[in-house]
Design a protein around this motif. Structure first.
Motif, PDB file in Angstrom:
ATOM      1  N   THR A 276       0.822  -1.220   0.000  1.00  0.00           N
ATOM      2  CA  THR A 276       0.000   0.000   0.000  1.00  0.00           C
ATOM      3  C   THR A 276       0.850   1.261   0.000  1.00  0.00           C
ATOM      4  O   THR A 276       0.340   2.353  -0.268  1.00  0.00           O
ATOM      5  CB  THR A 276      -0.894   0.025   1.237  1.00  0.00           C
ATOM      6  N   HIS A 277       2.142   1.119   0.321  1.00  0.00           N
ATOM      7  CA  HIS A 277       3.069   2.261   0.432  1.00  0.00           C
ATOM      8  C   HIS A 277       2.662   3.251   1.529  1.00  0.00           C
ATOM      9  O   HIS A 277       3.066   4.412   1.514  1.00  0.00           O
ATOM     10  CB  HIS A 277       3.214   2.991  -0.909  1.00  0.00           C
ATOM     11  N   VAL A 278       1.830   2.796   2.443  1.00  0.00           N
ATOM     12  CA  VAL A 278       1.444   3.644   3.583  1.00  0.00           C
ATOM     13  C   VAL A 278       2.612   3.708   4.560  1.00  0.00           C
ATOM     14  O   VAL A 278       3.193   2.669   4.913  1.00  0.00           O
ATOM     15  CB  VAL A 278       0.194   3.079   4.298  1.00  0.00           C
ATOM     16  N   CYS A 279       2.962   4.925   4.989  1.00  0.00           N
ATOM     17  CA  CYS A 279       4.007   5.081   6.004  1.00  0.00           C
ATOM     18  C   CYS A 279       3.409   4.702   7.356  1.00  0.00           C
ATOM     19  O   CYS A 279       2.319   5.150   7.713  1.00  0.00           O
ATOM     20  CB  CYS A 279       4.504   6.532   6.031  1.00  0.00           C
ATOM     21  N   PHE A 280       4.125   3.861   8.104  1.00  0.00           N
ATOM     22  CA  PHE A 280       3.575   3.326   9.349  1.00  0.00           C
ATOM     23  C   PHE A 280       3.241   4.422  10.361  1.00  0.00           C
ATOM     24  O   PHE A 280       2.295   4.315  11.121  1.00  0.00           O
ATOM     25  CB  PHE A 280       4.555   2.327   9.972  1.00  0.00           C
ATOM     26  N   ILE A 281       4.061   5.490  10.377  1.00  0.00           N
ATOM     27  CA  ILE A 281       3.800   6.561  11.357  1.00  0.00           C
ATOM     28  C   ILE A 281       2.457   7.229  11.067  1.00  0.00           C
ATOM     29  O   ILE A 281       1.747   7.662  11.972  1.00  0.00           O
ATOM     30  CB  ILE A 281       4.947   7.608  11.351  1.00  0.00           C
ATOM     31  N   ASP A 282       2.091   7.252   9.771  1.00  0.00           N
ATOM     32  CA  ASP A 282       0.800   7.852   9.403  1.00  0.00           C
ATOM     33  C   ASP A 282      -0.361   6.951   9.789  1.00  0.00           C
ATOM     34  O   ASP A 282      -1.486   7.426   9.978  1.00  0.00           O
ATOM     35  CB  ASP A 282       0.754   8.130   7.894  1.00  0.00           C
ATOM     36  N   ASP A 283      -0.101   5.656   9.889  1.00  0.00           N
ATOM     37  CA  ASP A 283      -1.151   4.728  10.290  1.00  0.00           C
ATOM     38  C   ASP A 283      -1.414   4.831  11.795  1.00  0.00           C
ATOM     39  O   ASP A 283      -2.496   4.483  12.266  1.00  0.00           O
ATOM     40  CB  ASP A 283      -0.721   3.293   9.945  1.00  0.00           C
ATOM     41  N   ILE A 284      -0.411   5.319  12.541  1.00  0.00           N
ATOM     42  CA  ILE A 284      -0.535   5.406  13.999  1.00  0.00           C
ATOM     43  C   ILE A 284      -1.009   6.788  14.439  1.00  0.00           C
ATOM     44  O   ILE A 284      -1.898   6.933  15.271  1.00  0.00           O
ATOM     45  CB  ILE A 284       0.821   5.083  14.664  1.00  0.00           C
TER      46      ILE A 284
END
Length: 664
Positions: free
Chosen positions: A167-175
């Motif tokens: 998904t190329h989602v940055c993990f920090i943005d998911d948190i």
């Protein structure tokens, strides 16, 4: 281990829980599958947690990134990270509480049994051991906080760099969503709040802890500063390690350095939040108490050496005790710029208190300014006070220069306090100096009581004796220096003020010499001798007569004019440039007939009143206006008696006046 996990937990893996709202109960095959899935998920989560803990412990970004990917795939990344942050915060809270536990601090040295209160109070003989245990605990606590923060920094850095490969989602943005603060900010806020709360609770419950942390606040502050320095250094090294790597690390974490820059709490101030100030905020009560006690320590020796009703300033030994206290307080605080500045302000208040106490000793009655006889008791006390202030000034200046690392603001604070010392020294000697200056003027003005109108005496007299007033002037200056000035130890300070007196004396001498009339040839010779003697007269008041500057050059330049023609005088290069036009015009009045009256004669003023008027009107324009009025009065008198011509000196003076007016 991480290869095994990634194999069985790919993105979009069936290890995820079934969709909510779908009831699959009662289906035996499915229930057994769900049980298997649940067990497998739990095993994977446990493996990932161990991998995450291990990766954070050894600061391995690849292991941490792999574990985070597992939790992201399982849909539990946010909850897992929240638990990790809470766990670290909980450990820190326990560490703080344990470090300040009065029972734990006193247990090794206490054998008392019985009442609970007794068991937690260190005995007088064990106070040193209690404090040693406290500082050992606090040092260990700083290490624990530093270790936890480093692991949190590392976790946040990896979260900031890590992206899901699908998904190329940055993990920090998911948190972190909806403008919430980042993990490190939240964790650091919790840590600093915990420190403030636990410290307050512990010191409120124990006077021993309170006294230790207030009394040795600089030591506590050094621990904090060292913690902050280590966190900054780690931030910088971590930025380099994770901010622009290459190869497998970049491929694994996949983010640019630019995206990392905004997440470094310990090297940036973010949203007006200063993490260093937040850390030190927990120390504020102890700093306030320490500074209060520091001020008391500084004031105590001063109050001791200035007893109520005392009449003598501190002895050199007593002054040394004050200086040692100032030096000690500044030295203890020198490890922190802010604390050094605060203590420097206390030291400045100490200097001010010394000045206030010294000022109360000064004699301000009439005897302070007498110059008729030897020093009076009051004058001796004033000399002693000035010498004491001078020693204080030297000693504090030495303290300032000795503290090479003192911040400029602290140095300026102390230097400003010494300006107050200088002001008080000046005020203390001013009555005496003014009296000496007034006496010199009173003697100089008596030259008008002597006769300078005579012609040259018969016979050769190469050594023309100086006038009576000049001999009196020399005698007074010598006595003033010997009886009054030589008792002051602050030689440069006294010279700085006595040189002003000498300059004033020369100007007055020139003023009154130019007002002598009539001035005969014999009078010129005697006045010329007086000019030479004037240099010797003021010499004791300065290091070198040439240091007196313009007044000295005027004295040297005026003397040759005594014997020059009026025409040469008016065209001399020194006129207007060195010697004021008004002074030369006053001198030319001495060569005029009696009908051409001097300005003070025309106004019917005494010499003393005219001299005062000149002091009150230093402007050359005002003085020339008065001279012009005298010349115009002369013209009017000649016309009123129908005179045929003016005195030869008049056109010369008129031309000189016109030149002066054009230059004003």
């Amino acid at each position: 281990m991480h290869h095994h996990v990634e194999k069985f937990v790919p993105c979009g893996s069936p290890w995820r829980s079934p969709p909510q709202g779908v009831d699959l109960s009662g289906i035996e095959v499915i229930e057994s599958e769900l049980l298997l899935i649940s067990r497998a998920r739990l095993e994977v989560e446990n493996q990932a947690k161990r991998l995450l803990e291990q990766g954070m412990e050894i600061q391995n970004p690849s292991q941490v990134g792999t574990a985070l990917q597992v939790f992201y795939n399982l849909g539990s990344l946010r909850e897992t990270i929240g638990g990790v942050v809470s766990g670290y915060h909980g450990v820190i809270r326990e560490n703080v509480s344990s470090a300040l536990d009065i029972r734990g601090l006193t247990q090794p040295t206490s054998t008392t049994r019985g009442a609970p209160g007794r068991a937690v109070l260190p005995t007088p003989g064990n106070t040193a051991a209690f404090r040693a245990a406290l500082w050992t605990n606090l040092e260990k606590l700083m290490d624990q906080i530093c270790a936890a923060c480093k692991q949190m920094q590392h976790l946040q850095k990896v979260l900031t760099k890590k992206r899901d490969p699908v998904t190329h989602v940055c993990f920090i943005d998911d948190i972190i969503k909806d403008g919430q603060p980042d993990l490190l900010y939240t964790f650091w806020s919790d840590v600093t709040n915990t420190l403030a709360l636990e410290f307050s609770k512990a010191t409120t419950g124990s006077s021993f802890l309170k006294q230790a942390m207030e009394g040795e606040y600089p030591k506590l502050l050094r621990l904090y500063n060292d913690l902050w320095r280590r966190l900054q250094q780690y931030s910088a090294s971590l930025q380099g390690a994770l901010g622009g790597g290459s190869g497998a690390l970049d491929a694994s974490l996949d983010i640019s350095t630019a995206e990392m820059d905004g997440h470094d709490l310990f090297t940036q101030t973010k949203h007006d939040y200063n993490p260093e100030k937040a850390l030190k905020a927990s120390l504020q009560p102890y700093e306030a108490a320490y500074l209060s006690k520091s001020l008391s320590r500084l004031f105590d020796p001063i109050n001791l050496v200035f007893p109520a009703g005392g009449h003598a300033p501190p002895s050199p030994d007593e002054l040394d005790s004050i200086i040692k206290t100032i030096s000690s307080e500044l030295g203890v605080a020198s490890g922190d710029p802010d604390l050094t500045l605060a203590v420097a302000k206390n030291a400045a208040k100490t200097v001010q208190l010394f000045c206030v106490k010294s000022e109360q000793l000064l004699c301000t009655q009439g005897e302070a300014s007498q110059v008729i006889g030897p020093l009076t008791d009051g004058q001796r006390r004033n000399v002693a006070v000035v010498n004491s202030l001078f020693r204080l000034q030297l000693a504090v200046s030495k303290v300032i220069s000795g503290l090479s690392s003192i911040p400029p603001a602290a140095q300026q604070t102390l230097s400003s306090s010494l300006e107050g010392v200088q002001v008080l020294m000046t005020a203390a000697v001013q009555p005496l100096l003014q009296s000496v200056s007034d006496s010199l003027e009173a003697i100089i003005i008596t030259m008008h009581q002597e006769d300078f109108s005579g012609p040259l005496s018969s016979g050769d007299h190469p050594d023309v004796p100086c006038s009576l007033y000049m001999r009196e002037l020399q005698g007074f200056v010598s006595r003033a220096v010997a009886d009054y000035f030589q008792h002051f130890q602050c030689v440069d300070f006294i010279y700085g003020r006595s040189e002003v007196i000498a300059q004033r004396a020369i100007r007055l001498f020139l003023r009154h010499a130019s007002l002598l009339r009539p001035l005969g040839e014999g009078g010129k010779m005697r006045l010329a001798a007086d000019f030479a003697q004037m240099e010797l007269t003021v010499a004791p008041l300065c290091r070198r007569v040439s240091d007196l500057g313009k007044p000295y050059r005027m004295l040297r330049s005026f003397r040759p004019l005594l014997f020059q023609t009026s025409e040469l005088i008016s065209s001399s290069a020194v006129v207007g440039e060195l010697i004021p036009y008004s002074t030369l015009l006053s001198f030319l009045f001495s060569r005029a007939p009696a009908e051409l009256r001097s300005p003070h004669q025309r106004a019917e003023w005494s010499i003393a009143r005219y001299s005062q008027w000149l002091d009150d009107h230093p402007s050359e324009r005002d003085r020339l206006t008065l001279i012009r009025a005298a010349l115009e009065a002369y013209v009017q008198s000649v016309r009123s008696r129908q005179g045929k011509e003016f005195a030869p000196i008049y056109p010369i003076m008129l031309q000189l006046l016109q030149r002066a007016a054009s230059g004003c």
